[in-house]
Design an enzyme around this catalytic site. Structure first.
Site, PDB file in Angstrom:
ATOM      1  N   CYS A 127      -0.558   4.074   2.134  1.00 34.69           N
ATOM      2  CA  CYS A 127      -0.336   3.940   3.577  1.00 34.69           C
ATOM      3  C   CYS A 127       1.128   4.209   3.935  1.00 34.69           C
ATOM      4  O   CYS A 127       1.416   4.837   4.948  1.00 34.69           O
ATOM      5  CB  CYS A 127      -0.675   2.530   4.053  1.00 34.69           C
ATOM      6  SG  CYS A 127      -2.130   1.806   3.300  1.00 34.69           S
ATOM      7  N   ASP A 128       2.051   3.697   3.139  1.00 37.60           N
ATOM      8  CA  ASP A 128       3.453   3.659   3.562  1.00 37.60           C
ATOM      9  C   ASP A 128       4.410   4.520   2.737  1.00 37.60           C
ATOM     10  O   ASP A 128       5.585   4.637   3.086  1.00 37.60           O
ATOM     11  CB  ASP A 128       3.962   2.195   3.518  1.00 37.60           C
ATOM     12  CG  ASP A 128       3.157   1.309   4.446  1.00 37.60           C
ATOM     13  OD1 ASP A 128       2.681   1.824   5.473  1.00 37.60           O
ATOM     14  OD2 ASP A 128       2.990   0.118   4.145  1.00 37.60           O
ATOM     15  N   CYS A 133       0.824  -1.217   0.000  1.00 38.80           N
ATOM     16  CA  CYS A 133       0.000   0.000   0.000  1.00 38.80           C
ATOM     17  C   CYS A 133       0.860   1.270   0.000  1.00 38.80           C
ATOM     18  O   CYS A 133       1.364   1.695   1.043  1.00 38.80           O
ATOM     19  CB  CYS A 133      -0.925  -0.018   1.215  1.00 38.80           C
ATOM     20  SG  CYS A 133      -1.944   1.454   1.342  1.00 38.80           S
TER      21      CYS A 133
END
Ligand code: NAP
Length: 314
Positions: free
Chosen positions: A139-140, A136
């Site tokens: 997300c990261d 992701c």
């Protein structure tokens, strides 16, 4: 203690599940939605959604799912968290098994979506989540500011992840096993022409390096045409090679195909051969797999569920 008995239980909170909830709630069926480990589904891990009708400027995936959730709630949808581990349809109302409890349902709509597929190469599992391997970028991605990263895959997801990562990373290697992207032309063009993205064509991942140190230090790849191996010196690896349907807990009750996708009954996209069980979204669709098609299937499943209940004494 007797089990809780519901009219309609919807398993899953992605576009399919929440659209089914809006429709069944508006039909006064007071649906119960079971939220699993990723409330809101795959769109909550996407940044900008540019192709959902009605949003000419695009819409944030998380915001879109929050809006759907609120809309379903407004009409009387109830939510409980819980992961379904099995479905028994040998008696009616059907029995959904959850950790330590059972919920009986006259109708079940399964909209459990799909999870990211992993490559299975050495080091991937060991360094997954917080140690450099992830699925992701939204997300990261921000953890990899001014670093080199690699994205594995050649579809729209891989192109999208790579483009998103250019906001942070110094360089993004896009590793694909063939010499042409599967992604739509617009995404492929954007990715291949981006100055920060370096295409690594005809290459398969072989191993994630850095296990001993506990953090990714490189991605070993092999060129499938020359068999030459090399190591991309990256700190982050984003796996974007498609998804596997989340259908395992229901396999005893609902037919699946050889890839694990639910198989609807002939002549329908959402009815299954199991009476009172309907399916919607990516767990039953390996062709379109879009937010809008999942929502459409959720709507169909809800309408079919409503009709089925009317016929069978709901
Ligand atoms: P996908 O289209 O199935 O692409 C998966 C990619 O991973 C393919 O390029 C495939 O290679 C590669 N791959 C599969 N297994 C592999 C392995 N073991 N090792 C190395 N590479 C492997 O999946 P997706 O990109 O997640 O997209 C899924 C659906 O969502 C598509 O319909 C897509 O259009 C849609 N989507 C749309 C958007 C958007 O419109 N913005 C964004 C994301 C996704 P091959 O090409 O050689 O098969």
């Amino acid at each position: 203690m007797s089990a809780q008995v519901e009219n309609v239980v919807i398993v899953g909170t992605g576009c399919a599940g929440l659209t089914a909830a809006i429709y069944t709630a508006r039909a006064n069926l007071s649906p119960l939605v079971l939220e699993g480990s990723l409330p809101g589904g795959q769109l909550t891990t996407t940044s900008e959604v540019e192709n959902f009708p009605g949003f000419p400027e695009g819409v944030d995936g998380f915001m879109l799912m929050q809006s759907l959730r609120k809309q379903a709630e407004k009409f009387g949808t109830r939510y409980e968290s819980g992961t379904v581990t099995g479905l028994d349809t040998s008696q009616w109302p059907h029995s959904l098994k959850l950790a330590g409890r059972e919920i009986r349902a006259k109708v079940v709509i399964i909209a459990t979506g799909a999870s990211p597929r992993m490559t299975g190469i050495p080091g991937e599992k060991e360094l997954y989540g917080g140690k450099g391997v992830t699925t992701c970028a939204t997300c990261d991605g921000a953890f990899y500011r001014d670093m080199d990263v690699a994205v594995i895959g050649g579809g729209d997801s891989a192109a999208e992840e790579a483009l998103f990562l250019t906001r942070f990373a110094k360089k993004v290697y896009l590793v694909h096993r063939r010499d042409a992207l599967r992604a739509s032309k617009i995404m492929a063009d954007r990715a291949t022409s981006h100055p920060k993205i370096q295409m690594v064509w005809d290459s398969v991942p072989v191993a994630v390096e850095g296990v001993a140190a506990g953090a990714v230090s490189g991605l070993k790849v092999r060129n499938v045409k020359t068999n030459a191996e090399s190591v991309l010196p990256v700190k982050g690896i984003f796996v974007a090679i498609g998804h596997v349907p989340n259908t395992a807990p229901f396999k005893d009750a609902v037919d699946t195909d050889e890839n694990g996708y639910f198989m609807p009954a002939a002549g329908s996209q959402v009815k299954t051969k199991t009476p009172g069980v309907f399916v919607a979204g990516d767990c039953a669709d390996h062709v379109y797999r879009q937010a809008i098609t999942a929502a459409g299937m959720g709507c169909q499943a809800a309408i079919e569920a409503e009709r089925w209940l009317a016929e069978h004494g709901g």
